[in-house]
Design a protein around this motif. Structure first.
Motif, PDB file in Angstrom:
ATOM      1  N   THR A   1       0.836  -1.222   0.000  1.00 11.18           N
ATOM      2  CA  THR A   1       0.000   0.000   0.000  1.00 11.18           C
ATOM      3  C   THR A   1       0.867   1.267   0.000  1.00 11.18           C
ATOM      4  O   THR A   1       0.382   2.340  -0.315  1.00 11.18           O
ATOM      5  CB  THR A   1      -0.957   0.056   1.225  1.00 11.18           C
ATOM      6  OG1 THR A   1      -0.173   0.074   2.433  1.00 11.18           O
ATOM      7  CG2 THR A   1      -1.919  -1.115   1.248  1.00 11.18           C
ATOM      8  N   ASN A   2       2.154   1.106   0.345  1.00  8.57           N
ATOM      9  CA  ASN A   2       3.051   2.270   0.374  1.00  8.57           C
ATOM     10  C   ASN A   2       3.297   2.857  -1.020  1.00  8.57           C
ATOM     11  O   ASN A   2       3.133   4.048  -1.232  1.00  8.57           O
ATOM     12  CB  ASN A   2       4.388   1.887   1.008  1.00  8.57           C
ATOM     13  CG  ASN A   2       4.293   1.702   2.502  1.00  8.57           C
ATOM     14  OD1 ASN A   2       3.998   2.643   3.215  1.00  8.57           O
ATOM     15  ND2 ASN A   2       4.518   0.494   2.972  1.00  8.57           N
ATOM     16  N   GLY A   3       3.708   1.991  -1.941  1.00  9.61           N
ATOM     17  CA  GLY A   3       3.989   2.484  -3.292  1.00  9.61           C
ATOM     18  C   GLY A   3       2.727   2.608  -4.121  1.00  9.61           C
ATOM     19  O   GLY A   3       2.636   3.457  -5.017  1.00  9.61           O
ATOM     20  N   ALA A   4       1.741   1.755  -3.803  1.00 16.36           N
ATOM     21  CA  ALA A   4       0.536   1.684  -4.630  1.00 16.36           C
ATOM     22  C   ALA A   4      -0.286   2.964  -4.575  1.00 16.36           C
ATOM     23  O   ALA A   4      -0.995   3.305  -5.517  1.00 16.36           O
ATOM     24  CB  ALA A   4      -0.313   0.496  -4.190  1.00 16.36           C
ATOM     25  N   LYS A   5      -0.175   3.669  -3.464  1.00 11.13           N
ATOM     26  CA  LYS A   5      -0.918   4.922  -3.303  1.00 11.13           C
ATOM     27  C   LYS A   5      -0.623   5.874  -4.482  1.00 11.13           C
ATOM     28  O   LYS A   5      -1.512   6.504  -5.020  1.00 11.13           O
ATOM     29  CB  LYS A   5      -0.467   5.553  -1.985  1.00 11.13           C
ATOM     30  CG  LYS A   5      -1.388   6.589  -1.473  1.00 11.13           C
ATOM     31  CD  LYS A   5      -1.021   6.977  -0.062  1.00 11.13           C
ATOM     32  CE  LYS A   5      -1.889   8.102   0.423  1.00 11.13           C
ATOM     33  NZ  LYS A   5      -3.328   7.846   0.291  1.00 11.13           N
ATOM     34  N   PHE A   6       0.649   5.921  -4.870  1.00 13.78           N
ATOM     35  CA  PHE A   6       1.052   6.815  -5.966  1.00 13.78           C
ATOM     36  C   PHE A   6       0.649   6.210  -7.305  1.00 13.78           C
ATOM     37  O   PHE A   6       0.301   6.907  -8.256  1.00 13.78           O
ATOM     38  CB  PHE A   6       2.553   7.081  -5.896  1.00 13.78           C
ATOM     39  CG  PHE A   6       2.958   7.628  -4.557  1.00 13.78           C
ATOM     40  CD1 PHE A   6       2.733   8.971  -4.259  1.00 13.78           C
ATOM     41  CD2 PHE A   6       3.501   6.817  -3.572  1.00 13.78           C
ATOM     42  CE1 PHE A   6       3.053   9.476  -3.011  1.00 13.78           C
ATOM     43  CE2 PHE A   6       3.823   7.306  -2.325  1.00 13.78           C
ATOM     44  CZ  PHE A   6       3.603   8.646  -2.029  1.00 13.78           C
ATOM     45  N   MET A   7       0.716   4.855  -7.333  1.00 13.96           N
ATOM     46  CA  MET A   7       0.357   4.166  -8.562  1.00 13.96           C
ATOM     47  C   MET A   7      -1.102   4.433  -8.930  1.00 13.96           C
ATOM     48  O   MET A   7      -1.466   4.539 -10.098  1.00 13.96           O
ATOM     49  CB  MET A   7       0.561   2.664  -8.342  1.00 13.96           C
ATOM     50  CG  MET A   7       0.696   1.887  -9.600  1.00 13.96           C
ATOM     51  SD  MET A   7       0.782   0.143  -9.180  1.00 13.96           S
ATOM     52  CE  MET A   7       2.502  -0.084  -8.899  1.00 13.96           C
TER      53      MET A   7
END
Ligand code: HEM
Length: 221
Positions: free
Chosen positions: A139-145
């Motif tokens: 969920t850390n990187g996916a937020k930006f994705m």
């Protein structure tokens, strides 16, 4: 003289062990063509929808198995939160693309993972937390994705890519809470090793799913 009750300097908590042991695999997954296409919003729609389906299957099965594990292991119960088994975001994204979540079929890599999860739940249910770590951490990187996916695929704000920002403003807080509760369980070294091994397995499966989706022709998806 050394105090034997003092932890040796190489003894680390479960979350440090997870981060350090999976760092290279994270970088490789992040660098995979499929993830790069997702991250830049250039992914082909049929592949994207197939990917959402695989995420749905993974989360559904893990959520059910963890709930069962929590009923017999207080440490799993302490880590598990109701939102860990909330499928509403990924389900509504699938429905946006006119796919019924219950009808999703696993591709080979996912099918292998799902049957492995069943087996692990019987043999070592605590180690399922290694899978939860990967999905929560993502969920850390996916937020930006989620932002680039919406822009690249022309999606509305609330559907189609909501899974990738499913915790919204609570993402940082929930990630911190996950780290704290995991570290607070005082897992012993062999438990940490088992959790780390399963986290690595899930990273590998993400890699395999990316390969499989890229290799599959649109007629099949
Ligand atoms: C384009 C793809 C990706 C990007 C750009 C990305 C980016 C990031 C970033 C920036 C963080 C650090 C956040 C922080 O510490 O504040 C992170 C953490 C993490 N990501 Fe990704 N990620 C990607 C894909 C994935 C995938 C596919 C998975 C797994 C399915 C994943 C799993 C994790 C995990 C487990 C962490 C937590 C690491 C820790 O223990 O601190 N990531 N990611």
């Amino acid at each position: 003289m050394a105090d034997h009750n003092t932890p040796a300097s190489d003894v680390v908590g479960v979350m440090d062990a997870l981060r350090e042991s999976t760092k290279d695999m994270h970088n490789e997954t992040e660098g995979h063509d499929f993830q790069k296409q997702l991250g830049s919003g250039t992914v082909r729609q049929d592949r994207y929808v197939a990917y959402l389906g695989q995420l749905y299957l993974m989360h559904k099965q893990l959520g059910e198995l963890l709930k069962r594990a929590a009923s017999t292991d207080g440490r799993v119960a302490a880590v598990l939160a109701p939102y860990h088994s909330d499928l509403s975001a990924v389900s509504s994204d699938l429905e946006y693309f006119s796919v019924a979540p219950e009808g999703v079929v696993p591709i080979a890599s996912t099918a292998g993972l799902l049957s492995y999860m069943d087996e692990l739940a019987r043999r070592s249910p605590l180690a399922l937390l290694g899978f939860l770590y990967v999905l929560e951490g993502s969920t850390n990187g996916a937020k930006f994705m989620a932002k680039t996916l919406r822009a690249g695929m022309n999606l509305p704000d609330d559907r189609g890519a909501s899974y990738f920002d499913r915790y919204g403003d609570q993402q940082r807080e929930r990630w911190s809470h996950f780290k704290e509760t995991m570290n607070a369980q005082g897992f012993n070294q062999s438990e940490i090793d088992a959790i780390v091994a399963e986290a690595k397995r899930l990273f590998q499966t993400f890699f395999d799913i990316g390969n499989e989706l890229i290799a599959t022709s649109s007629a099949v998806l």
